[in-house]
Design a protein around this motif. Structure first.
Motif, PDB file in Angstrom:
ATOM      1  N   GLU A   1      -6.053   5.205   1.679  1.00  0.00           N
ATOM      2  CA  GLU A   1      -7.330   5.112   0.968  1.00  0.00           C
ATOM      3  C   GLU A   1      -7.155   4.392  -0.361  1.00  0.00           C
ATOM      4  O   GLU A   1      -6.077   4.396  -0.944  1.00  0.00           O
ATOM      5  CB  GLU A   1      -7.889   6.515   0.711  1.00  0.00           C
ATOM      6  CG  GLU A   1      -8.123   7.334   1.971  1.00  0.00           C
ATOM      7  CD  GLU A   1      -9.228   6.778   2.842  1.00  0.00           C
ATOM      8  OE1 GLU A   1     -10.237   6.285   2.286  1.00  0.00           O
ATOM      9  OE2 GLU A   1      -9.087   6.841   4.074  1.00  0.00           O
ATOM     10  N   LEU A   2      -8.254   3.796  -0.847  1.00  0.00           N
ATOM     11  CA  LEU A   2      -8.221   3.161  -2.166  1.00  0.00           C
ATOM     12  C   LEU A   2      -8.139   4.226  -3.254  1.00  0.00           C
ATOM     13  O   LEU A   2      -8.759   5.284  -3.142  1.00  0.00           O
ATOM     14  CB  LEU A   2      -9.485   2.333  -2.394  1.00  0.00           C
ATOM     15  CG  LEU A   2      -9.650   1.076  -1.551  1.00  0.00           C
ATOM     16  CD1 LEU A   2     -11.037   0.483  -1.772  1.00  0.00           C
ATOM     17  CD2 LEU A   2      -8.581   0.057  -1.884  1.00  0.00           C
ATOM     18  N   SER A   3      -7.413   3.913  -4.306  1.00  0.00           N
ATOM     19  CA  SER A   3      -7.378   4.824  -5.450  1.00  0.00           C
ATOM     20  C   SER A   3      -8.664   4.650  -6.251  1.00  0.00           C
ATOM     21  O   SER A   3      -9.425   3.695  -6.053  1.00  0.00           O
ATOM     22  CB  SER A   3      -6.171   4.513  -6.336  1.00  0.00           C
ATOM     23  OG  SER A   3      -6.360   3.282  -7.012  1.00  0.00           O
TER      24      SER A   3
ATOM     25  N   SER B   1     -10.897   1.212  -6.588  1.00  0.00           N
ATOM     26  CA  SER B   1     -12.320   1.210  -6.244  1.00  0.00           C
ATOM     27  C   SER B   1     -13.172   0.684  -7.395  1.00  0.00           C
ATOM     28  O   SER B   1     -14.072  -0.136  -7.197  1.00  0.00           O
ATOM     29  CB  SER B   1     -12.787   2.619  -5.868  1.00  0.00           C
ATOM     30  OG  SER B   1     -12.175   3.033  -4.685  1.00  0.00           O
TER      31      SER B   1
ATOM     32  N   TYR C   1       0.826  -1.203   0.000  1.00  0.00           N
ATOM     33  CA  TYR C   1       0.000   0.000   0.000  1.00  0.00           C
ATOM     34  C   TYR C   1       0.860   1.252   0.000  1.00  0.00           C
ATOM     35  O   TYR C   1       1.837   1.348   0.724  1.00  0.00           O
ATOM     36  CB  TYR C   1      -0.892   0.035   1.233  1.00  0.00           C
ATOM     37  CG  TYR C   1      -1.810  -1.149   1.395  1.00  0.00           C
ATOM     38  CD1 TYR C   1      -2.373  -1.426   2.620  1.00  0.00           C
ATOM     39  CD2 TYR C   1      -2.127  -1.979   0.330  1.00  0.00           C
ATOM     40  CE1 TYR C   1      -3.217  -2.507   2.799  1.00  0.00           C
ATOM     41  CE2 TYR C   1      -2.969  -3.063   0.490  1.00  0.00           C
ATOM     42  CZ  TYR C   1      -3.520  -3.325   1.729  1.00  0.00           C
ATOM     43  OH  TYR C   1      -4.360  -4.391   1.898  1.00  0.00           O
TER      44      TYR C   1
ATOM     45  N   ASP D   1      -1.016   4.365  -0.137  1.00  0.00           N
ATOM     46  CA  ASP D   1      -1.938   5.292   0.520  1.00  0.00           C
ATOM     47  C   ASP D   1      -2.886   4.518   1.435  1.00  0.00           C
ATOM     48  O   ASP D   1      -3.137   3.332   1.222  1.00  0.00           O
ATOM     49  CB  ASP D   1      -2.775   6.049  -0.520  1.00  0.00           C
ATOM     50  CG  ASP D   1      -1.926   6.891  -1.454  1.00  0.00           C
ATOM     51  OD1 ASP D   1      -0.987   7.539  -0.954  1.00  0.00           O
ATOM     52  OD2 ASP D   1      -2.208   6.889  -2.666  1.00  0.00           O
TER      53      ASP D   1
END
Length: 66
Positions: A18-20, A24, A14, A16
């Motif tokens: 958050e998911l990119s 997503s 990972y 980040d």
């Protein structure tokens, strides 16, 4: 499904929290495909089960009247 879609759509390291956007979208499509296949298989298995029940009834009727 969770493992398969995660393995397919999310890189193992990972960058980040958050998911990119791409991850997503990939996950959405993967889950949708899984659910569609699951629904199709359920319908087919129900159809086959009903056919088996009908065949069994016919066989029982045939041996019961003989």
């Amino acid at each position: 499904m969770t493992q398969a879609c995660h393995r397919k759509c999310v890189p193992p390291y990972y960058k980040d929290a958050e998911l990119s956007k791409g991850e997503s979208v990939c996950l959405d499509r993967c889950v949708a495909k899984y659910l569609e296949v699951h629904e199709r298989m359920g319908k087919k298995l129900t159809e086959l089960s009903l056919q088996d029940e009908e065949l069994l009834k016919r066989m029982q009727q045939g041996t019961g009247t003989a």
